[in-house]
Design a protein around this motif. Sequence first.
Motif, PDB file in Angstrom:
ATOM      1  N   PHE A  16      -7.284   3.939  -7.230  1.00  0.00           N
ATOM      2  CA  PHE A  16      -6.031   3.197  -7.245  1.00  0.00           C
ATOM      3  C   PHE A  16      -5.006   3.813  -8.205  1.00  0.00           C
ATOM      4  N   TYR A  17      -5.476   4.364  -9.311  1.00  0.00           N
ATOM      5  CA  TYR A  17      -4.528   4.975 -10.253  1.00  0.00           C
ATOM      6  C   TYR A  17      -3.905   6.225  -9.642  1.00  0.00           C
ATOM      7  N   LEU A  18      -4.701   7.023  -8.948  1.00  0.00           N
ATOM      8  CA  LEU A  18      -4.170   8.219  -8.273  1.00  0.00           C
ATOM      9  C   LEU A  18      -3.130   7.821  -7.229  1.00  0.00           C
ATOM     10  N   VAL A  19      -3.442   6.818  -6.433  1.00  0.00           N
ATOM     11  CA  VAL A  19      -2.497   6.337  -5.413  1.00  0.00           C
ATOM     12  C   VAL A  19      -1.216   5.830  -6.077  1.00  0.00           C
ATOM     13  N   GLU A  20      -1.390   5.125  -7.183  1.00  0.00           N
ATOM     14  CA  GLU A  20      -0.230   4.610  -7.936  1.00  0.00           C
ATOM     15  C   GLU A  20       0.665   5.753  -8.414  1.00  0.00           C
ATOM     16  N   ARG A  21       0.058   6.842  -8.896  1.00  0.00           N
ATOM     17  CA  ARG A  21       0.836   7.984  -9.374  1.00  0.00           C
ATOM     18  C   ARG A  21       1.573   8.683  -8.229  1.00  0.00           C
ATOM     19  N   ILE A  22       0.921   8.816  -7.089  1.00  0.00           N
ATOM     20  CA  ILE A  22       1.577   9.435  -5.922  1.00  0.00           C
ATOM     21  C   ILE A  22       2.777   8.586  -5.495  1.00  0.00           C
ATOM     22  N   GLU A  23       2.581   7.285  -5.501  1.00  0.00           N
ATOM     23  CA  GLU A  23       3.667   6.368  -5.121  1.00  0.00           C
ATOM     24  C   GLU A  23       4.832   6.466  -6.097  1.00  0.00           C
ATOM     25  N   SER A  24       4.516   6.572  -7.382  1.00  0.00           N
ATOM     26  CA  SER A  24       5.559   6.645  -8.399  1.00  0.00           C
ATOM     27  C   SER A  24       6.356   7.948  -8.307  1.00  0.00           C
ATOM     28  N   ILE A  25       5.662   9.068  -8.102  1.00  0.00           N
ATOM     29  CA  ILE A  25       6.341  10.373  -8.061  1.00  0.00           C
ATOM     30  C   ILE A  25       7.169  10.530  -6.796  1.00  0.00           C
ATOM     31  N   THR A  26       6.629  10.082  -5.658  1.00  0.00           N
ATOM     32  CA  THR A  26       7.328  10.288  -4.379  1.00  0.00           C
ATOM     33  C   THR A  26       8.349   9.210  -4.074  1.00  0.00           C
ATOM     34  N   CYS A  59       7.669   6.781  -2.341  1.00  0.00           N
ATOM     35  CA  CYS A  59       7.319   6.352  -0.982  1.00  0.00           C
ATOM     36  C   CYS A  59       6.387   5.139  -1.057  1.00  0.00           C
ATOM     37  N   LYS A  60       6.321   4.424   0.031  1.00  0.00           N
ATOM     38  CA  LYS A  60       5.331   3.368   0.160  1.00  0.00           C
ATOM     39  C   LYS A  60       4.011   4.034   0.552  1.00  0.00           C
ATOM     40  N   VAL A  61       2.968   3.865  -0.262  1.00  0.00           N
ATOM     41  CA  VAL A  61       1.667   4.470   0.016  1.00  0.00           C
ATOM     42  C   VAL A  61       0.704   3.373   0.446  1.00  0.00           C
ATOM     43  N   LEU A  62       0.262   3.463   1.691  1.00  0.00           N
ATOM     44  CA  LEU A  62      -0.586   2.431   2.284  1.00  0.00           C
ATOM     45  C   LEU A  62      -1.897   3.038   2.771  1.00  0.00           C
ATOM     46  N   PRO A 109       8.151   8.104  12.056  1.00  0.00           N
ATOM     47  CA  PRO A 109       7.746   9.220  11.203  1.00  0.00           C
ATOM     48  C   PRO A 109       6.938   8.731   9.997  1.00  0.00           C
ATOM     49  N   CYS A 110       6.014   9.568   9.548  1.00  0.00           N
ATOM     50  CA  CYS A 110       5.178   9.212   8.410  1.00  0.00           C
ATOM     51  C   CYS A 110       4.417  10.447   7.947  1.00  0.00           C
ATOM     52  N   VAL A 111       3.660  10.287   6.881  1.00  0.00           N
ATOM     53  CA  VAL A 111       2.750  11.320   6.406  1.00  0.00           C
ATOM     54  C   VAL A 111       1.349  10.735   6.358  1.00  0.00           C
ATOM     55  N   ILE A 112       0.384  11.464   6.901  1.00  0.00           N
ATOM     56  CA  ILE A 112      -1.015  11.095   6.732  1.00  0.00           C
ATOM     57  C   ILE A 112      -1.569  11.965   5.622  1.00  0.00           C
ATOM     58  N   LEU A 113      -2.096  11.344   4.592  1.00  0.00           N
ATOM     59  CA  LEU A 113      -2.642  12.040   3.432  1.00  0.00           C
ATOM     60  C   LEU A 113      -4.142  11.804   3.369  1.00  0.00           C
ATOM     61  N   ASN A 114      -4.904  12.877   3.474  1.00  0.00           N
ATOM     62  CA  ASN A 114      -6.359  12.782   3.352  1.00  0.00           C
ATOM     63  C   ASN A 114      -6.756  13.313   1.980  1.00  0.00           C
ATOM     64  N   ILE A 115      -7.359  12.446   1.169  1.00  0.00           N
ATOM     65  CA  ILE A 115      -7.824  12.868  -0.155  1.00  0.00           C
ATOM     66  C   ILE A 115      -9.344  12.860  -0.160  1.00  0.00           C
ATOM     67  N   GLY A 116      -9.915  14.005   0.162  1.00  0.00           N
ATOM     68  CA  GLY A 116     -11.347  14.213   0.001  1.00  0.00           C
ATOM     69  C   GLY A 116     -11.535  15.051  -1.244  1.00  0.00           C
ATOM     70  N   ASP A 147      12.761  12.828   2.883  1.00  0.00           N
ATOM     71  CA  ASP A 147      13.149  11.762   3.811  1.00  0.00           C
ATOM     72  C   ASP A 147      11.954  10.938   4.284  1.00  0.00           C
ATOM     73  N   CYS A 148      10.805  11.132   3.641  1.00  0.00           N
ATOM     74  CA  CYS A 148       9.610  10.349   3.999  1.00  0.00           C
ATOM     75  C   CYS A 148       9.660   8.996   3.292  1.00  0.00           C
ATOM     76  N   PHE A 149       9.324   7.958   4.032  1.00  0.00           N
ATOM     77  CA  PHE A 149       9.307   6.615   3.449  1.00  0.00           C
ATOM     78  C   PHE A 149       7.904   6.022   3.353  1.00  0.00           C
ATOM     79  N   THR A 150       6.985   6.506   4.215  1.00  0.00           N
ATOM     80  CA  THR A 150       5.652   5.907   4.268  1.00  0.00           C
ATOM     81  C   THR A 150       4.567   6.965   4.317  1.00  0.00           C
TER      82      THR A 150
END
Length: 366
Positions: free
Chosen positions: A301-311, A313-316, A159-166, A287-290
């Motif tokens: 990178f700062y936006l990704v860092e903020r998403i990782e901090s709030i959730t 989750c591991k953001v890759l 299980p995972c989440v695919i996040l598209n940021i356009g 229950d999402c981890f990735t």
Amino acid sequence: MSELIFGVMTGTSMDAIDVCLLEVEDGKPVRSKDFYSKPISKNLRNTFLSLLTDGQNELERSNLASIELSLNIAQIVNSILKRNNLTPKKVLGIGVHGQTIRHNPEKLFTVQLCNPSIISEKTKLTVVSDFRTKDIVAGGQGAPLAPLFHKEISKNNAPCVILNIGGIANITVIKKNNDDISIEKAFDTGPGNCLLDLWCKKNFDKPYDNKGSLAKEGILNNKLLKNMFSDPYFSKNSPKSTGLNYFNEDWINIKLRNFKNQIDKKNTQTTLTELTALSIAKNIPKDCFTIYVCGGGAKNFYLVERIESITQCKVLSTYEIGWDPQIIEAACFAWLALKALNNEKLDLRTITGSKRPTILGNITFY
């Protein structure tokens, strides 16, 4: 047997024409054989932006912009064919999304500019276009369409989440139950890069906030964030979709109206970035981890860092599952075109709200 098909994407950021030559096998995406991204000229981008709202001579301007875009697409496709020593007969066709200038599923229409006849004539290839209309008239939002492709390329990582940021951000929540891989939910969460880019260009004379460095230097204004996040779109239930016709410069100005000149420009950049991060994060299951991120926002990178901090989750990057973040949307429309050419119906009922499975796209034969 391995086959080839082109996919073309120009997203809500309106910054480039992305063309992917996708290799498929037994109807499944294998890899990108080639990819090219050509910046959209300033004049053409300005025309697209002007067509987002009512204006003079819209019909002629939209058609001329469509022709210019289509000639550019054909030129890129032909150059990729040449450098791979391919003839048109070696390729199944082209899936062309087109440039969205209006999207209003409530009124049963969406407009993506492109001229498939020009592209077909110039490349000697069959073209599939207008992917969203059929879903809308079948009761859906017409967006997002990428989740089915997200599922295809991430099966081994569920299980995972695919996040598209356009320009707009969307998520695909992929669940795994024993050997069953399914999409739990998928929709547009709200603004991705669009508001960040608009503010950055207007106030810092830069096309975008490189790596999120400006936002990282600023201070979050919680009062402004609360005001922005109170917008009804964020509390609206899915399925839902949005675009630049909603989240635009006017939207920012309305939200800032009560603050006058109280907020530093850099702090506003920080707050807009937090808005994107928060509107994404609130929709990520606990229950999402990735999270695998793609689209231009993967470079913020700062936006990704903020998403990782709030959730938490591991953001890759989607590089981790074998796909360049920049290529995915163009590859998606190559794959969707393949489905149309094979006369396959796609089930978007739990994604867009469509009432039944449909074949997406209109086919223009050479």
